[in-house]
Design a protein around this motif. Structure first.
Motif, mmCIF file in Angstrom:
data_model
loop_
_atom_site.group_PDB
_atom_site.id
_atom_site.type_symbol
_atom_site.label_atom_id
_atom_site.label_comp_id
_atom_site.label_asym_id
_atom_site.label_seq_id
_atom_site.Cartn_x
_atom_site.Cartn_y
_atom_site.Cartn_z
ATOM 1 N N ILE A 123 0.857 -1.190 0.000
ATOM 2 C CA ILE A 123 0.000 0.000 0.000
ATOM 3 C C ILE A 123 0.886 1.231 0.000
ATOM 4 N N VAL A 124 0.720 2.082 -1.012
ATOM 5 C CA VAL A 124 1.522 3.295 -1.153
ATOM 6 C C VAL A 124 1.197 4.266 -0.023
ATOM 7 N N LEU A 125 2.253 4.818 0.582
ATOM 8 C CA LEU A 125 2.100 5.837 1.622
ATOM 9 C C LEU A 125 2.385 7.233 1.080
ATOM 10 N N ASP A 126 3.388 7.341 0.215
ATOM 11 C CA ASP A 126 3.668 8.593 -0.495
ATOM 12 C C ASP A 126 4.541 8.262 -1.693
ATOM 13 N N CYS A 127 4.670 9.214 -2.643
ATOM 14 C CA CYS A 127 5.337 8.907 -3.896
ATOM 15 C C CYS A 127 5.922 10.166 -4.514
ATOM 16 N N ASP A 128 7.096 10.018 -5.181
ATOM 17 C CA ASP A 128 7.595 11.104 -6.027
ATOM 18 C C ASP A 128 7.827 10.533 -7.424
#
Length: 199
Positions: free
Chosen positions: A138-143
């Motif tokens: 599960i993605v928590l944050d992304c760049d």
């Protein structure tokens, strides 16, 4: 069909009872936001003997088919977090209830797949080489190049990672719910297929 075990609901409830953002998502019925906070609350759950076992792991495994059979549980973890958010908010996910990563990817309509950049709560799906085996988190944050995730049946850290490089290898048979930092392209033999919106 997803059905989260009451003991797992109680475990997550206790872990997020003091967490303001989780309580806000509960009040506003933000299923995706609540799913993220529930996933973070589960970081640290570990297998008992390293054989896909232990009380909490077995509760996670029961979410999709009601059976804890010692199988890999990365997708069961994702499905459990979806089920928790559904149970607490009444908002239902359109995603298939399956424990198999590639089955979920292949069954998900194109409109539920992320087209540009994933937001928190998106589900990452990897494929192991040319096999039908995969992994998920599960993605928590992304760049543009990296993302943080919470992954079940993985190996990583019990505290958020902050260094600039991604973990080079994805362990699809780890022994815990962990924080990870991943490349948006490929990690070892695992190829990132893409991301799915859960709600």
């Amino acid at each position: 069909m997803r059905r989260i075990e009451p003991e797992l609901v109680s475990y997550i409830d206790k872990r997020i009872s003091w967490e303001g953002l989780a309580q806000y998502h509960l009040q506003t019925k933000n299923a995706r936001g609540l799913m993220v906070e529930a996933a973070k609350a589960c970081v640290g759950i570990k297998e008992l003997t390293g054989r896909n076992d232990g009380k909490l792991v077995e509760l996670i495994q029961k979410t999709v088919d009601g059976v804890a059979d010692g199988a890999p549980w990365c997708m069961s973890f994702v499905q459990s977090m979806i089920a928790y958010a559904e149970f607490k908010t009444g908002v239902l996910s359109p995603l298939m209830a399956t424990e198999h990563c590639l089955t979920l990817w292949n069954s998900t309509p194109i409109e539920q797949k992320v087209k540009i950049s994933p937001l928190a709560g998106a589900i990452a799906i990897w494929r192991h080489g040319t096999t039908t085996n995969g992994h998920t988190g599960i993605v928590l944050d992304c760049d543009e190049s990296l993302f943080h995730a919470a992954e079940g049946n993985g190996s990583g850290s019990f505290t958020p990672l902050s260094d600039s490089s991604a973990q080079a290898v994805i362990e699809r048979e780890g022994n815990a719910v962990v924080y990870t930092k991943r490349s948006r392209t490929t990690n070892g033999e695992m190829k990132l297929l893409g991301f799915i919106r859960p709600f």
